[in-house]
Structure formats: C-alpha cells, structure tokens
Design a protein around this motif. Structure first.
Motif, PDB file in Angstrom:
ATOM      1  N   TRP A 133       5.906   2.943  -0.132  1.00 42.51           N
ATOM      2  CA  TRP A 133       5.087   1.744  -0.327  1.00 42.51           C
ATOM      3  C   TRP A 133       5.511   0.720   0.701  1.00 42.51           C
ATOM      4  CZ3 TRP A 133       1.484   1.150  -4.444  1.00 42.51           C
ATOM      5  CH2 TRP A 133       1.447   2.218  -5.350  1.00 42.51           C
TER       6      TRP A 133
ATOM      7  N   SER B 230      -8.626   0.000 -12.313  1.00 36.13           N
ATOM      8  CA  SER B 230      -7.584  -0.996 -12.568  1.00 36.13           C
ATOM      9  C   SER B 230      -7.528  -1.293 -14.061  1.00 36.13           C
ATOM     10  CB  SER B 230      -7.869  -2.289 -11.802  1.00 36.13           C
ATOM     11  OG  SER B 230      -6.912  -3.278 -12.108  1.00 36.13           O
TER      12      SER B 230
ATOM     13  N   PHE C 139      -3.859   3.535  -3.008  1.00 36.36           N
ATOM     14  CA  PHE C 139      -3.208   2.724  -4.036  1.00 36.36           C
ATOM     15  C   PHE C 139      -2.696   1.426  -3.421  1.00 36.36           C
ATOM     16  CE2 PHE C 139      -2.881   7.140  -5.348  1.00 36.36           C
ATOM     17  CZ  PHE C 139      -3.286   7.089  -6.674  1.00 36.36           C
TER      18      PHE C 139
ATOM     19  N   CYS D 206      -3.992   0.634 -12.718  1.00 31.99           N
ATOM     20  CA  CYS D 206      -3.558   1.999 -12.447  1.00 31.99           C
ATOM     21  C   CYS D 206      -2.100   2.113 -12.874  1.00 31.99           C
ATOM     22  CB  CYS D 206      -3.720   2.322 -10.962  1.00 31.99           C
ATOM     23  SG  CYS D 206      -3.093   3.939 -10.504  1.00 31.99           S
TER      24      CYS D 206
ATOM     25  N   LYS E   8      -6.325   1.380  -7.944  1.00 27.08           N
ATOM     26  CA  LYS E   8      -6.630   2.580  -7.153  1.00 27.08           C
ATOM     27  C   LYS E   8      -8.059   2.511  -6.642  1.00 27.08           C
ATOM     28  CE  LYS E   8      -7.341   6.549  -9.277  1.00 27.08           C
ATOM     29  NZ  LYS E   8      -7.110   7.827  -9.976  1.00 27.08           N
TER      30      LYS E   8
ATOM     31  N   VAL F  75      -0.958  -2.548  -9.979  1.00 26.74           N
ATOM     32  CA  VAL F  75      -1.494  -1.569  -9.038  1.00 26.74           C
ATOM     33  C   VAL F  75      -2.961  -1.303  -9.367  1.00 26.74           C
ATOM     34  CG1 VAL F  75      -1.326   0.827  -8.218  1.00 26.74           C
ATOM     35  CG2 VAL F  75       0.760  -0.481  -8.693  1.00 26.74           C
TER      36      VAL F  75
ATOM     37  N   ARG G  54      -4.082  -9.428  -8.550  1.00 26.61           N
ATOM     38  CA  ARG G  54      -4.702  -8.104  -8.667  1.00 26.61           C
ATOM     39  C   ARG G  54      -6.124  -8.206  -9.180  1.00 26.61           C
ATOM     40  NH1 ARG G  54      -3.217  -4.582 -13.703  1.00 26.61           N
ATOM     41  NH2 ARG G  54      -4.749  -6.068 -14.505  1.00 26.61           N
TER      42      ARG G  54
ATOM     43  N   ARG H 214       5.966   0.262 -11.770  1.00 33.50           N
ATOM     44  CA  ARG H 214       5.302  -0.466 -10.678  1.00 33.50           C
ATOM     45  C   ARG H 214       4.045  -1.128 -11.231  1.00 33.50           C
ATOM     46  NH1 ARG H 214       5.874  -0.532  -5.181  1.00 33.50           N
ATOM     47  NH2 ARG H 214       7.431   1.119  -5.230  1.00 33.50           N
TER      48      ARG H 214
ATOM     49  N   LYS I 141       0.837  -1.206   0.000  1.00 29.15           N
ATOM     50  CA  LYS I 141       0.000   0.000   0.000  1.00 29.15           C
ATOM     51  C   LYS I 141       0.868   1.251   0.000  1.00 29.15           C
ATOM     52  CE  LYS I 141      -3.806   2.318   2.377  1.00 29.15           C
ATOM     53  NZ  LYS I 141      -3.179   3.658   2.309  1.00 29.15           N
ATOM     54  N   LYS I 142       0.466   2.227  -0.793  1.00 32.80           N
ATOM     55  CA  LYS I 142       1.155   3.519  -0.818  1.00 32.80           C
ATOM     56  C   LYS I 142       0.689   4.358   0.371  1.00 32.80           C
ATOM     57  CE  LYS I 142       1.829   7.641  -3.713  1.00 32.80           C
ATOM     58  NZ  LYS I 142       1.261   8.606  -2.765  1.00 32.80           N
TER      59      LYS I 142
ATOM     60  N   GLN J 134      -0.877  -2.515  -4.439  1.00 30.73           N
ATOM     61  CA  GLN J 134      -0.138  -3.281  -5.441  1.00 30.73           C
ATOM     62  C   GLN J 134      -0.154  -4.759  -5.073  1.00 30.73           C
ATOM     63  OE1 GLN J 134       4.069  -2.493  -5.679  1.00 30.73           O
ATOM     64  NE2 GLN J 134       4.276  -3.410  -7.701  1.00 30.73           N
TER      65      GLN J 134
END
Length: 353
Positions: free
Chosen positions: A23, A59, A82, A61, A72, A70, A91, A67, A15-16, A84
């Motif tokens: 991250w 998706s 965000f 993103c 959102k 990912v 995902r 990266r 996670k950002k 990942q």
C-alpha cells in the motif's frame, strides 16, 4: 475541439499495488471519465488510470482486517483497485462522487455538483453518512462520556442504549427493534466501533444481534479520541496523555524529514486538550511515527525554502515551531487547505494543554 474531462475531486489516498500486496500513498484525481493516480502531486504523467465506464464501487470494503476506510473500485475488465482514505468522511465523499460520476457516464450525462436530491424520491432510505454527522453533533448529538466497567475506564464513548434512545428521540426510527437494525448497519459500515468485551463479542457474531441495546455495551465514533485506561489484555489500552484529546482535524500532508530533507506523505491527526499533532504512515501502522506538542508553538505560512529539495510549493507551505524550538515544515494540497490547517493548529495551541 474535444473538451478536457472535468476534475471532480483530488487528494491523497493510499492505493494497494496491482501486482504486489503493498500500500502506497498516491495523489489521486477523479475525472468525469476515470481516476488517475500519481506518485507525487507535481508529476505531469499519471502512474495509472482506471476508466469509470462500466465500473462499479464497493464501500466499505472489509477485505483487509484492521485497515479501515477502504473502498474497492472494480473496472469493466473485472480488475479490482483498492483505495484507503484517511478518515470516514473523506472515504464517503470519494465514494459519493465516484458513484455519481459512474452514473453520469453510463447515462450519457455530465457530472454536476448541484444536488439533485429534490428530484429523487427516497422516503424510506436513510442516509447513514448524514445520520452519522448528526450523531456526532456537539450540541444535539450523542454525548461522549467517561464510563467505568471491570476496573477499566472508557473515555469518549457511549452505551448501546444511548444510541437507540437518540435514534428514537430524533425520529430516525419508529421503535427500538427498528433502531437495532439501523445501529447494526452503522456498526457494519464502520460509523460505530465496539469498545470492551461485551460489544466486541456481539459484533463478532456471538449474540443475536451485532449491536446491543444495553447500558453495559459500549461504543465509540472512529477517530473520536477514544481510549481505555486500566488492566486490559485487548488493544483498547492507550495510556499516553497525548492521545486523550478530541480529534478536531485530520488528513494527509507532505512532511519534510529532519535529516535527509526529503518529503513524504503522512497522515496527520490534530487533537485538542491536550493539543497534539500526531503523524502516521498512511500506508499502515496504528502507532504514530511522531508527535508534535502544540502548547506554546508558533505556526505560520512559509513562501520559500531555498535550502531544501521541494516540489511545486507555491502558497502551500507552512511551518510549526514548537516551544522547544523544533521546526516542522509541512505542505498542504492547496492554499485553502493550508489556511484551514494553520487556523486549526493555532486554535488548538491556544486552548489545549
């Protein structure tokens, strides 16, 4: 008495940070009404929670360059979150369940695992995720080859022409022009990756179409074991023997350090022939932190580690002992996942070089 929200999905995602551009791996739990994220799986209180009511999801993103995988999640108050995943299918599974949970909560319904596909009439809609899995089928999918061009050898890849040929033969499209549109969608969604200068130039907008129906335009599946040999100035080149195997399993596990004995989340990629288990920092970095050569190794379930600091490890620990007698202790997210990893590693160790 109010019913507790049902847990729909849980696992490690990166996670950002909301305030800083960092991250970090988190244990993420998808509930019927929101997403909770924890610093560790065993923690009782989440670090944060994103309500799903009024949220939207995007998706793939592609806001962060290289990266991959990912997505959102935008909350009702327009705050972006965000996440990942470790690989493409993971995902897509998260995105599918989050979309369904948002749809259910907005419509006042309960989330149900049972498929409602029969009640939805989408004859003109193509499911890219399902199509991708069919393309990767070892028997009926697109054949991965070793191809040569400009004194380079591209391994585990295929041509643009072979992709369109496969789409035509599988009745996914009516003609090659339609196939170009579908293949371009697969490329933009990350289901296909360009390999070599010709296909990369097209993907960057230097051609009429992002995808090329050409026999000298090369592509590969993400995390397929693709690598390129030869003189090259780009980032295709991976000369190490250990990266040549086909990826058979991947995902996040906890790994114990050899010196400090602390546990950290690592992304693991299991390759076969040669049999290697590489581990990476899931928050970033394309180079592995280490590699475990599995030929001649022993992998077993472990029930107790009295000399180490640990979290809740009941029925989720396992150990790999290499031929050089190096010990690696790993934690899965569940007993079932531990069994899956042990079986996959044992199979790779038996058959791989």
């Amino acid at each position: 008495m109010e019913r507790e929200p049902m847990r729909i999905r849980e696992g490690y995602l990166v996670k950002k940070g909301s305030m800083f551009n960092t991250w970090k791996p988190m244990w993420v739990v998808l509930l019927e009404d929101g997403i909770e994220f924890y610093k560790r799986k065993a923690d009782n209180s989440p670090k944060g929670m994103v309500p799903l009511k009024g949220s939207s999801i995007n998706s793939p993103c592609q806001d962060f360059g290289k990266r991959m995988f990912v997505f959102k999640l935008t909350a009702a108050k327009q705050q972006d979150h965000f996440f990942q995943a470790a690989y493409l299918e993971e995902r897509d599974a998260w995105v599918r369940d989050i979309k369904k949970a948002i749809h259910c909560i907005d419509g006042g319904q309960r989330f149900a695992r049972k498929s409602t596909r029969k009640s939805i009439r989408l004859p003109e809609t193509i499911n890219l995720s399902a199509l991708y899995l069919s393309m990767k089928d070892p028997e009926k999918g697109i054949k991965e080859l070793k191809l040569e061009k400009d004194k380079k050898v591209f391994n585990h890849c295929f041509t643009g022409t072979s992709v369109i040929d496969w789409l035509v033969s599988s009745n996914s499209i009516r003609n090659r022009k339609e196939g170009l549109m579908l293949a371009s969608s697969l490329l933009s969604e990350g289901y296909l990756q360009p390999a070599g200068d010709t296909s990369k130039a097209a993907a960057e907008g230097l051609s009429d179409t992002p995808f090329l129906d050409l026999s000298d335009a090369y592509y590969y599946f993400p995390d397929s074991g693709f690598f390129c040999e030869g003189n090259s100035s780009d980032d295709d080149v991976v000369l190490k023997e250990e990266f040549r195997g086909i990826v058979v399993k991947q995902g996040c596990l906890l790994k114990q350090g050899h010196r400090r004995k602390n546990w950290k989340v690592r992304k693991f990629v299991l390759r076969d022939d040669p049999a290697y288990l590489h581990y990476y920092d899931p928050a970033g970095g394309e180079e592995p932190l280490g590699a475990i050569h599995l030929r001649g190794c022993v992998v077993t379930a472990v029930e107790d580690m009295p000399d180490s600091k640990k979290y809740d490890v009941d029925n989720i620990l396992f150990e790999i002992i290499t031929a050089n007698e190096v010990h690696y202790y790993l934690q899965a997210a569940s007993s079932a996942e531990r069994t899956e990893w042990i079986k996959a590693i044992q199979a790779a160790a038996r058959t791989g070089k």
